[in-house]
Design a protein around this motif. Sequence first.
Motif, PDB file in Angstrom:
ATOM      1  N   GLU A 449       1.740 -11.598 -12.071  1.00 55.18           N
ATOM      2  CA  GLU A 449       2.164 -11.959 -10.706  1.00 55.18           C
ATOM      3  C   GLU A 449       3.300 -11.059 -10.231  1.00 55.18           C
ATOM      4  O   GLU A 449       3.334 -10.622  -9.085  1.00 55.18           O
ATOM      5  N   ALA A 452       2.093  -7.706  -9.218  1.00 60.09           N
ATOM      6  CA  ALA A 452       1.434  -7.748  -7.905  1.00 60.09           C
ATOM      7  C   ALA A 452       2.480  -7.852  -6.791  1.00 60.09           C
ATOM      8  O   ALA A 452       2.381  -7.187  -5.755  1.00 60.09           O
ATOM      9  N   ALA A 453       3.501  -8.670  -7.021  1.00 61.16           N
ATOM     10  CA  ALA A 453       4.559  -8.818  -6.013  1.00 61.16           C
ATOM     11  C   ALA A 453       5.320  -7.511  -5.821  1.00 61.16           C
ATOM     12  O   ALA A 453       5.671  -7.132  -4.695  1.00 61.16           O
ATOM     13  N   ARG A 455       4.191  -4.509  -6.345  1.00 63.54           N
ATOM     14  CA  ARG A 455       3.275  -3.596  -5.650  1.00 63.54           C
ATOM     15  C   ARG A 455       3.357  -3.838  -4.140  1.00 63.54           C
ATOM     16  O   ARG A 455       3.494  -2.910  -3.342  1.00 63.54           O
ATOM     17  N   GLU A 456       3.324  -5.110  -3.817  1.00 60.09           N
ATOM     18  CA  GLU A 456       3.388  -5.522  -2.406  1.00 60.09           C
ATOM     19  C   GLU A 456       4.713  -5.088  -1.774  1.00 60.09           C
ATOM     20  O   GLU A 456       4.757  -4.567  -0.663  1.00 60.09           O
ATOM     21  N   ARG A 457       5.789  -5.304  -2.515  1.00 57.20           N
ATOM     22  CA  ARG A 457       7.106  -5.077  -1.933  1.00 57.20           C
ATOM     23  C   ARG A 457       7.500  -3.599  -1.867  1.00 57.20           C
ATOM     24  O   ARG A 457       8.125  -3.162  -0.915  1.00 57.20           O
TER      25      ARG A 457
END
Length: 459
Positions: A449, A452-453, A455-457
């Motif tokens: 998780e 993924a976070a 990557r998003e940020r």
Amino acid sequence: AANSMWGGRFAGGADRVMEAINASIDIDRRFYRQDIRASQAHAAMLVAQGIVSAEDGAAIHRGLDQVLAEIEEGRFTFSRALEDIHMNVEARLKEIVGEPAGRLHTARSRNDQVATDFRLWVRDALDGLDERLRDLQAALIGRAEQEAGTLMPGYTHLQAAQPVTFGHHLLAYVEMLGRDRGRLADCRERLNESPLGAAALAGTSFPIDREATARALGFDRPMANSIDAVSDRDFALEFLSALSILAVHLSRFAEELVLWCSEGFRFVGLSDAFTTGSSIMPQKRNPDAAELVRGKAGRVIGDLNALLIVMKGLPLTYGKDMQEDKEPVFDAVDTLDLCIAATAGMVRDLAVDRERMRKALSAGFITATDLADWLVRELGLPFREAHHVTGSLVAKAEAAGCDLAALPLAELRSVEPRIHEGVLSVLTPEQAVASRVSLGGTAPERVREAAAAARERWL
Ligand code: ARG
């Protein structure tokens, strides 16, 4: 011969040594682009304000375009006698366009000019570094995703502490680099004000439009105080501070790579591309790139110190000492450009030895905390007492030469009779890691998780 720029007051020329100590052209030629761009903005403003005629303004603009082309094409002859980039450009402009060139320096001084050029250069450098850091984060996040479930010992005091996953460890650096990028963004925000129009130090009697030049150069606004505008170098100090912290992060990671590929660990292998051999010992593969990233951090910290020390005793406003401001900044940027790229390369090429990492977990009684936690949770012991009981069990395991998970239940009970089979569910590293599901914890699902976070940020 007397200097052509201020020959009015000077009869003789500079001593050879004076020329050598005074000239900054070998360093500051690096921001010729910023210098020319700022001059064009200044000239356009002078025309718009009716201070210089449109014809002269056009000649200046065209002439500066030509100077730019000559420099970019390597046809420009830089002269030390002309001291710095500002004088070199202006002198060549005079050769190209003649008399109008002399009007460019109206309502301007090299003091506001150099401050403007330097801010523009640092702003570009910031943007470049941000891009590189993003790439390094991408490399780390990609690796973290692959190694989200790879167990390794986590250390405190460089002593095996608790099992973690390798992916979790890598994501720690992604966070640090994220704050580094944040620091650069903060620095950019504060430096993005225009000194242009402060002139020598007091402002000018000409009806200039500082808002217009600020806008034309992409600054958010003009600097409020003309004395501050030509005196301030804290934008450079702040930049070097942020870079020093970044260098420390890269250095800590480099140190871990050096450790991890040493014989005692062998957790990772570095690729041929980022290592060297020994001229005498055929078996060697040395982690030179990592060592250099670690070593060069010292240099960047030195750059910050050099400028802090130059500035600390200077009265306002400009003093020639301040000409020493550029070299450390250029050096720090060049050094970090390389270090960031080398680090990203090493991460992308890294060979991870999952088995060695897993094996390292069988030493050091790494699930002792889990056993203590179990005693608290299942038997209601106060943590301090659970700590004590576990300590005795570790001593037993040590004496028996086995791991905690290998101690027979009877042995466990000899210290605390209420211990039952349930304890077997917490004594392996796999169980220990899987149980650490708290926010920001090392359980593989949390790590996935978090990746993924991130990557998003950040990407
Ligand atoms: N080359 C100089 C520097 O980098 C430009 C400013 C010179 N100003 C002066 N008053 N001499 O600092």
